[in-house]
Design a protein around this motif. Structure first.
Motif, PDB file in Angstrom:
ATOM      1  N   CYS A 119       0.810  -1.225   0.000  1.00 61.85           N
ATOM      2  CA  CYS A 119       0.000   0.000   0.000  1.00 61.85           C
ATOM      3  C   CYS A 119       0.838   1.268   0.000  1.00 61.85           C
ATOM      4  N   TYR A 120       2.031   1.183  -0.607  1.00 59.48           N
ATOM      5  CA  TYR A 120       2.955   2.321  -0.510  1.00 59.48           C
ATOM      6  C   TYR A 120       2.440   3.568  -1.212  1.00 59.48           C
ATOM      7  N   MET A 121       1.429   3.432  -2.092  1.00 63.92           N
ATOM      8  CA  MET A 121       0.898   4.644  -2.720  1.00 63.92           C
ATOM      9  C   MET A 121       0.409   5.637  -1.659  1.00 63.92           C
ATOM     10  N   PHE A 122      -0.085   5.110  -0.561  1.00 67.79           N
ATOM     11  CA  PHE A 122      -0.640   5.991   0.470  1.00 67.79           C
ATOM     12  C   PHE A 122       0.443   6.724   1.275  1.00 67.79           C
ATOM     13  N   GLU A 123       1.691   6.297   1.143  1.00 69.06           N
ATOM     14  CA  GLU A 123       2.760   6.982   1.882  1.00 69.06           C
ATOM     15  C   GLU A 123       2.846   8.454   1.475  1.00 69.06           C
ATOM     16  N   GLY A 124       2.675   8.725   0.184  1.00 68.11           N
ATOM     17  CA  GLY A 124       2.699  10.108  -0.282  1.00 68.11           C
ATOM     18  C   GLY A 124       1.468  10.877   0.176  1.00 68.11           C
ATOM     19  N   PHE A 125       0.328  10.191   0.254  1.00 62.09           N
ATOM     20  CA  PHE A 125      -0.898  10.832   0.751  1.00 62.09           C
ATOM     21  C   PHE A 125      -0.649  11.352   2.178  1.00 62.09           C
ATOM     22  N   VAL A 126      -0.068  10.462   2.989  1.00 61.32           N
ATOM     23  CA  VAL A 126       0.181  10.797   4.394  1.00 61.32           C
ATOM     24  C   VAL A 126       1.246  11.899   4.490  1.00 61.32           C
ATOM     25  N   THR A 127       2.300  11.753   3.693  1.00 63.14           N
ATOM     26  CA  THR A 127       3.374  12.756   3.669  1.00 63.14           C
ATOM     27  C   THR A 127       2.813  14.141   3.339  1.00 63.14           C
ATOM     28  N   GLY A 128       1.991  14.202   2.296  1.00 65.97           N
ATOM     29  CA  GLY A 128       1.443  15.487   1.863  1.00 65.97           C
ATOM     30  C   GLY A 128       0.502  16.092   2.888  1.00 65.97           C
ATOM     31  N   ALA A 129      -0.383  15.276   3.417  1.00 68.01           N
ATOM     32  CA  ALA A 129      -1.363  15.791   4.382  1.00 68.01           C
ATOM     33  C   ALA A 129      -0.665  16.293   5.650  1.00 68.01           C
ATOM     34  N   PHE A 130       0.375  15.570   6.073  1.00 67.76           N
ATOM     35  CA  PHE A 130       1.061  15.997   7.295  1.00 67.76           C
ATOM     36  C   PHE A 130       1.936  17.227   7.016  1.00 67.76           C
ATOM     37  N   SER A 131       2.534  17.285   5.832  1.00 68.91           N
ATOM     38  CA  SER A 131       3.294  18.476   5.443  1.00 68.91           C
ATOM     39  C   SER A 131       2.383  19.690   5.456  1.00 68.91           C
ATOM     40  N   PHE A 132       1.186  19.503   4.924  1.00 66.38           N
ATOM     41  CA  PHE A 132       0.201  20.595   4.925  1.00 66.38           C
ATOM     42  C   PHE A 132      -0.102  21.028   6.365  1.00 66.38           C
ATOM     43  N   LEU A 133      -0.330  20.059   7.205  1.00 69.94           N
ATOM     44  CA  LEU A 133      -0.691  20.369   8.590  1.00 69.94           C
ATOM     45  C   LEU A 133       0.428  21.145   9.296  1.00 69.94           C
ATOM     46  N   LEU A 134       1.653  20.799   8.954  1.00 71.15           N
ATOM     47  CA  LEU A 134       2.791  21.485   9.580  1.00 71.15           C
ATOM     48  C   LEU A 134       3.100  22.822   8.917  1.00 71.15           C
ATOM     49  N   GLY A 135       2.354  23.110   7.841  1.00 75.16           N
ATOM     50  CA  GLY A 135       2.497  24.426   7.228  1.00 75.16           C
ATOM     51  C   GLY A 135       3.500  24.505   6.105  1.00 75.16           C
ATOM     52  N   ASN A 136       3.927  23.344   5.584  1.00 68.58           N
ATOM     53  CA  ASN A 136       4.862  23.362   4.459  1.00 68.58           C
ATOM     54  C   ASN A 136       4.095  23.539   3.157  1.00 68.58           C
ATOM     55  N   SER A 137       4.578  24.383   2.288  1.00 72.81           N
ATOM     56  CA  SER A 137       3.905  24.601   1.013  1.00 72.81           C
ATOM     57  C   SER A 137       4.414  23.589  -0.014  1.00 72.81           C
ATOM     58  N   VAL A 138       3.725  23.566  -1.158  1.00 71.23           N
ATOM     59  CA  VAL A 138       4.092  22.635  -2.233  1.00 71.23           C
ATOM     60  C   VAL A 138       5.517  22.895  -2.698  1.00 71.23           C
ATOM     61  N   ALA A 139       5.930  24.162  -2.654  1.00 74.97           N
ATOM     62  CA  ALA A 139       7.236  24.538  -3.199  1.00 74.97           C
ATOM     63  C   ALA A 139       8.394  24.048  -2.325  1.00 74.97           C
ATOM     64  N   LEU A 140       8.119  23.833  -1.052  1.00 76.50           N
ATOM     65  CA  LEU A 140       9.194  23.448  -0.152  1.00 76.50           C
ATOM     66  C   LEU A 140       9.417  21.940  -0.175  1.00 76.50           C
ATOM     67  N   PRO A 141      10.660  21.511  -0.133  1.00 77.87           N
ATOM     68  CA  PRO A 141      10.890  20.072  -0.029  1.00 77.87           C
ATOM     69  C   PRO A 141      10.359  19.567   1.320  1.00 77.87           C
TER      70      PRO A 141
END
Ligand code: ZN
Length: 179
Positions: free
Chosen positions: A131-153
Motif C-alpha cells: 500500500c505504498y501509494m498511500f505513503e505520499g498521501f500521508v506525507t502530503g497531508a502531514f506536510s500541509f498540517l505542519l504548514g509546508n507549502s508545495v514549493a518546499l521540499p
C-alpha cells in the motif's frame, strides 16, 4: 448505503464533481492494474519515490483548497482528508495518533484497495507491503498540517510499517517530521 460524498454531475459536460473538484469514477481493478504495470516498468523503489512526490503534492493542493473553501482549520482539514479518502472507497483510514507538538503520528487503514486486490489475485496474503501509494498521501497531508507549502521540499517521512498483506489485521502508516 449510499455514498457519503456529495456527487454533482454536470448535465452538459457529464463531468462529475465532489466539493467542486472534477472526479473520475473507475473500477478498482483498472486503477490497480495500471499501478502494477507502472511498478513493473519502473521498478518498485523508483516508482515508490516518484509516487510519493506526486501524491504528496496532490494531497497538499487538495488540503489547501479545502482550507480555503470550507474554512476548516489545518488539523480539521487533515482529518477531513482521510475521511474523504475513506468515503471514496480507498479503504477505511483512522487517525490513531496525531501529535503536532512532537511532529509525528500514526494512521490505521482497514480494507485498503491494494491489499484487497493483492489478496484476491494471490488468493492469500502476499507477504509484502503493497500500500505504498498511500505513503505520499500521508506525507502530503502531514506536510500541509505542519504548514509546508508545495514549493518546499518535504521533511516529512511516512512509511507503511505493517500491511494486511503480511497477515496483519490492518495496515498501518507511521509518520514524523524531521526538525
Ligand atoms: Zn497495506
Amino acid at each position: 448505503m449510499q455514498p457519503a460524498v456529495p456527487i454533482d454531475v454536470d448535465e452538459t459536460s457529464g463531468i462529475w464533481r465532489t466539493d467542486g473538484l472534477p472526479m473520475v469514477y473507475l473500477p478498482r481493478h483498472f486503477l490497480v492494474n495500471n499501478h502494477l504495470a507502472v511498478e513493473e516498468a519502473l521498478g518498485r523503489e523508483a516508482y515508490r519515490a516518484m509516487l510519493r512526490t506526486a501524491t504528496a503534492k496532490s494531497a497538499i493542493e487538495w488540503c489547501g483548497a479545502q482550507l480555503r473553501d470550507k474554512g476548516l482549520d489545518p488539523e480539521a482539514t487533515f482529518r477531513h482528508y482521510f475521511q474523504r479518502l475513506s468515503q471514496r472507497g480507498w479503504g477505511q483510514f483512522s487517525i490513531d495518533v496525531l501529535d503536532t507538538a512532537d511532529r509525528r503520528g500514526s494512521i490505521s487503514l482497514r480494507n485498503s484497495i491494494f491489499a484487497l486486490e493483492a489478496g484476491q489475485r494471490a488468493g492469500q496474503s502476499t507477504g509484502q507491503r503493497v500500500c505504498y501509494m498511500f505513503e505520499g498521501f500521508v506525507t502530503g497531508a502531514f506536510s500541509f498540517l505542519l504548514g509546508n507549502s508545495v514549493a518546499l521540499p518535504s521533511n516529512v517521512e511516512a512509511g507503511e510499517v505493517r500491511c494486511a498483506c503480511e497477515g496483519h489485521d490492518h495496515c498501518r502508516f507511521d509518520f514524523a517530521a524531521r526538525p
